[in-house]
Design a protein around this motif. Structure first.
Motif, mmCIF file in Angstrom:
data_model
loop_
_atom_site.group_PDB
_atom_site.id
_atom_site.type_symbol
_atom_site.label_atom_id
_atom_site.label_comp_id
_atom_site.label_asym_id
_atom_site.label_seq_id
_atom_site.Cartn_x
_atom_site.Cartn_y
_atom_site.Cartn_z
ATOM 1 N N ILE A 79 0.854 -1.196 0.000
ATOM 2 C CA ILE A 79 0.000 0.000 0.000
ATOM 3 C C ILE A 79 0.884 1.237 0.000
ATOM 4 O O ILE A 79 1.727 1.407 0.878
ATOM 5 C CB ILE A 79 -0.918 0.029 1.233
ATOM 6 N N LEU A 80 0.671 2.118 -0.983
ATOM 7 C CA LEU A 80 1.447 3.351 -1.068
ATOM 8 C C LEU A 80 0.626 4.585 -0.720
ATOM 9 O O LEU A 80 1.192 5.625 -0.376
ATOM 10 C CB LEU A 80 2.020 3.525 -2.486
ATOM 11 N N ASP A 81 -0.675 4.503 -0.799
ATOM 12 C CA ASP A 81 -1.557 5.653 -0.622
ATOM 13 C C ASP A 81 -1.932 5.829 0.854
ATOM 14 O O ASP A 81 -2.476 4.912 1.477
ATOM 15 C CB ASP A 81 -2.820 5.456 -1.450
ATOM 16 N N PRO A 82 -1.656 7.000 1.459
ATOM 17 C CA PRO A 82 -1.957 7.223 2.882
ATOM 18 C C PRO A 82 -3.423 7.023 3.255
ATOM 19 O O PRO A 82 -3.717 6.563 4.367
ATOM 20 C CB PRO A 82 -1.528 8.675 3.116
ATOM 21 N N ASP A 83 -4.355 7.351 2.349
ATOM 22 C CA ASP A 83 -5.769 7.165 2.660
ATOM 23 C C ASP A 83 -6.107 5.684 2.792
ATOM 24 O O ASP A 83 -6.880 5.279 3.673
ATOM 25 C CB ASP A 83 -6.642 7.798 1.567
ATOM 26 N N ILE A 84 -5.521 4.867 1.919
ATOM 27 C CA ILE A 84 -5.754 3.414 2.006
ATOM 28 C C ILE A 84 -5.048 2.855 3.241
ATOM 29 O O ILE A 84 -5.568 1.958 3.920
ATOM 30 C CB ILE A 84 -5.280 2.699 0.725
ATOM 31 N N TYR A 91 -0.456 9.536 8.101
ATOM 32 C CA TYR A 91 -0.342 8.188 7.555
ATOM 33 C C TYR A 91 0.741 8.088 6.483
ATOM 34 O O TYR A 91 0.875 7.080 5.801
ATOM 35 C CB TYR A 91 -1.702 7.712 7.034
ATOM 36 N N ALA A 92 1.533 9.175 6.374
ATOM 37 C CA ALA A 92 2.753 9.138 5.571
ATOM 38 C C ALA A 92 3.976 9.158 6.486
ATOM 39 O O ALA A 92 5.102 9.090 6.027
ATOM 40 C CB ALA A 92 2.806 10.313 4.602
ATOM 41 N N TYR A 93 3.730 9.261 7.802
ATOM 42 C CA TYR A 93 4.800 9.270 8.800
ATOM 43 C C TYR A 93 4.446 8.230 9.860
ATOM 44 O O TYR A 93 3.586 8.454 10.709
ATOM 45 C CB TYR A 93 4.935 10.658 9.423
ATOM 46 N N LEU A 94 5.133 7.083 9.788
ATOM 47 C CA LEU A 94 4.706 5.935 10.604
ATOM 48 C C LEU A 94 5.879 5.237 11.303
ATOM 49 O O LEU A 94 6.042 4.016 11.197
ATOM 50 C CB LEU A 94 3.972 4.919 9.712
ATOM 51 N N PRO A 95 6.705 5.959 12.053
ATOM 52 C CA PRO A 95 7.848 5.291 12.692
ATOM 53 C C PRO A 95 7.446 4.242 13.719
ATOM 54 O O PRO A 95 8.197 3.286 13.957
ATOM 55 C CB PRO A 95 8.597 6.458 13.353
#
Length: 526
Positions: free
Chosen positions: A85-90, A458-462
Motif C-alpha cells: 500500500i502506497l496511498d496514505p488514505d488506504i 499516515y505518511a509518517y509511521l515510525p
C-alpha cells in the motif's frame, strides 16, 4: 546422459515452472489494474547475496511504483499474496478504519518446536488472544508507569557518559555502536527485569549483551537459507533442530526471569520493573492511572473481532519470559538504531546540534543540574530532532498485517482474499517529496508545532498506526531522550575519519550502519 546434464535439465525445468507461476500471478494482479512488483522472496534472496540492504530495497521499490502513480502494488511470498500500500488514505483504512479485517500481524512463518518463547510473544499473537493480552499489558506503558522508571534511565545515561569518557582518553574517535548497545541493554535489564546487565562494568560485551545480540535477526545468505528451510519444510527444520531464536539465549532469559519471579513470590516482594507489572496484569491488578487511558483505549476504535476472550496462559511464567524477551527483541535493536542515527545526524548538522545543546543546557539550569521526567519531555526541539531522525532513518522500514477476511481495497477493483497480507513501505513514504519536500535534507523544523499539523500522519509511521501500533513507544522515546540529552550536554559530536558519508547499511531487520558508527566525541568542560 551425464549427472551434470540431468541437474541442468532439472534446474531449467524448475526455472521454467517458476517463470510460469510468476507470469500467472502477474496477470492476476494486472487484470484488476494493480501493477505487479515481483516476488518478495526472490527479492530478499537476491539482496542477501548481492549485499543490497532492506532500506535500499524498500526505497527503490517505492520510488519505482510511485513513478507509475500506483496506489497499491501486488506481490507474492511463498505463495502468499503481499499487497503493498502506497496511498496514505488506504493505509488509514487498513490500519485504523477497517482494523477488524487486519487484526493480525504477518503470521506465515511456522513456529519451530524449539522456539518455546516465540509462540507467546504479543507480537505474534492473533485475534482475541492478542486483544486480551494487549488490553492487559497496555496500562504498563502509560505515562505514570514509565515516569516511575525514569531514575533507572537516567542512571544508565550517566553510565554511558562515563563509558564514552573512558573510551576517548587517547583518541576522540570511537564506534558509538558499542556505547549505545550497552546503554540500551542496561536500560532493558534494569527497567524490564531488575537485573544488573554489567554492560558498563567491562569493555567487552557482558553475558546479558551477548544474549541480547543473539536475538538480532540477520538476513545474510546463510540466514536466508536457514529461514527458507523453516518456512518451506517445517518438519525437516524440527528434525534438524532449527529455531528462529538461539536456544542458549532462550534458556538464559528463561532461567534468569523465572528465577526472579520465584524469588519474589518466595519473599512476597515487589519490585519496580516490568516483570512486576506483568505479574500484576496476570492477576488483573494492573490498572491505568486515574484519568489516563491506556494506549489500547486511546487508539482508533476497535471493531468486534469475535467474542471476548481471556489471555489464558499467555501470562504464565513462560509467557512473562516471552514478553520480556520481546522487549529485548523490539527495544534493543530499534532503540540503538535511533540513537546511532540521531548522533550521526547531529554530527553532520552542527547548527542543529548547537540549537539542541542550548535547549538542554537551559533545561538543566532550570532543574538544578539534573534531568527529570518532566524536564526531558519539556524539550520541544529535542522532540523535533528525534522525529526527523525517525523520518530519515526509520529503524523499521516496513510494517505488515494479515487479512482475517476478504477485503475490498478502497479505490480499486481488487479484493484481497483472507490470509493475504498488506505491507506499508515506511521507508519509502518517509522519503517521498510529496509529503516531505527535500526529503534528503535533515530538517527538524518539519516537526515544529506550526509545521507538524501539516504532515499527513499516515505518511509518517515510525511506530506504526492504529490499535496494533508499537506498545512500547513511550518507553522507547523516554530512554532515547535521556541518552541524547546526556550526550549533547557532555560532548560535541563531529564526523571522524572513519565516518561513513554517505551512509551504508547492514542487511538486518532494523536499520544499522555498516561497519559501525565511528564519530569524534569531544568532551565539553562545564
Amino acid at each position: 546422459m551425464s549427472i551434470f546434464a540431468i541437474i541442468l535439465a532439472i534446474l531449467a525445468l524448475l526455472i521454467a515452472l517458476l517463470y510460469i507461476l510468476e507470469e500467472r500471478t502477474r496477470r492476476q494482479f494486472e487484470s484488476k489494474g494493480v501493477p505487479y512488483r515481483g516476488n518478495v522472496t526472490y527479492s530478499f534472496i537476491l539482496n542477501a547475496f548481492t549485499g543490497v540492504s532492506f532500506i535500499q530495497n524498500f526505497t527503490r521499490t517505492y520510488n519505482r511504483l510511485k513513478s507509475l502513480n500506483a496506489k497499491v502494488a501486488g506481490g507474492s511470498d511463498f505463495g502468499i499474496t503481499k499487497l503493498l500500500i502506497l496511498d496514505p488514505d488506504i493505509i488509514k483504512s487498513v490500519l485504523v478504519k477497517d482494523f477488524d479485517h487486519f487484526v493480525d500481524r504477518a503470521g506465515h512463518i511456522p513456529t519451530p518446536k524449539n522456539d518455546y518463547l516465540f509462540a507467546k510473544m504479543l507480537l505474534v499473537l492473533k485475534g482475541d488472544q492478542w486483544k486480551a493480552l494487549r488490553s492487559k499489558l497496555s496500562p504498563a506503558f502509560t505515562t505514570g508507569k514509565i515516569k516511575r522508571l525514569f531514575a533507572l534511565f537516567d542512571q544508565s545515561g550517566k553510565k554511558l557518559v562515563k563509558f564514552i569518557e573512558d573510551e576517548t582518553t587517547t583518541t576522540n574517535e570511537m564506534d558509538l555502536s558499542t556505547g549505545y548497545s550497552k546503554f540500551a541493554m542496561d536500560v532493558i535489564a534494569s527497567a524490564v527485569c531488575s537485573m544488573n546487565s554489567k554492560a558498563f562494568e567491562e569493555k567487552d560485551p557482558s553475558v546479558f549483551e551477548k544474549m541480547g545480540d543473539k536475538l538480532r535477526l540477520r538476513f545474510g545468505a546463510k540466514d536466508m537459507i536457514h529461514m527458507l528451510v523453516i518456512v518451506l519444510a517445517p518438519k525437516l527444520a524440527n528434525l534438524l533442530g532449527f529455531s528462529i531464536f538461539d536456544m542458549e539465549m532462550q534458556d538464559f532469559f528463561s532461567s534468569a526471569i523465572k528465577g526472579s519471579i520465584h524469588d519474589r513470590q518466595e519473599k512476597n516482594e515487589k519490585r519496580n520493573d516490568f516483570i512486576q507489572l506483568m505479574l500484576e496484569a496476570r492477576e488483573d491488578k494492573l490498572k491505568a492511572e486515574e484519568g489516563e487511558l491506556s494506549t489500547f483505549e486511546k487508539d482508533a476504535e476497535i471493531k468486534s473481532v469475535g467474542k471476548a476472550s481471556t489471555s489464558g496462559d499467555m501470562l504464565d511464567d513462560t509467557g512473562i519470559v516471552a514478553n520480556c524477551v520481546l522487549f529485548v527483541l523490539a527495544g534493543f535493536d530499534t532503540t540503538q538504531s535511533l540513537l546511532l542515527f540521531c548522533a550521526y545526524a547531529l554530527a553532520l548538522n552542527q547548527d542543529v546540534q548547537d540549537k539542541l545543546r542550548e535547549e538542554v543546557e537551559t533545561v538543566l539550569e532550570d532543574n538544578g543540574g539534573e534531568f527529570s521526567y518532566e524536564s526531558i519531555h519539556k524539550m520541544t526541539y529535542l522532540d523535533m530532532v528525534i522525529s526527523e531522525t525517525l523520518r530519515v532513518y526509520p529503524p523499521a522500514g516496513i510494517t505488515e498485517r494479515t487479512s482475517t477476511q476478504d477485503y475490498q481495497v478502497p479505490g480499486t477493483d481488487y479484493v484481497l482474499k483472507k490470509g493475504g497480507s498488506i505491507q506499508v513501505n515506511i521507508a519509502g513514504l518517509h522519503q517521498d517529496p510529496e509529503y516531505f519536500p527535500e526529503p534528503e535534507k535533515f530538517d527538524p523544523e518539519r516537526f515544529s508545532m506550526e509545521n507538524k499539523a501539516k504532515i499527513n500522519q499516515y505518511a509518517y509511521l515510525p511506530f506504526g498506526a492504529g490499535p496494533r501500533n508499537c506498545i512500547g513507544m513511550r518507553f522507547a522515546l523516554t530512554e532515547v531522550k535521556v541518552a541524547i540529552s546526556h550526550l549533547v550536554h557532555n560532548f560535541r559530536i563531529e564526523p571522524s575519519q572513519k565516518t561513513l558519508i554517505p551512509m551504508k547499511y547492514t542487511n538486518e531487520n532494523s536499520l544499522k550502519p555498516k561497519g559501525g558508527m565511528f564519530l569524534a566525541l569531544n568532551k565539553i568542560q562545564h
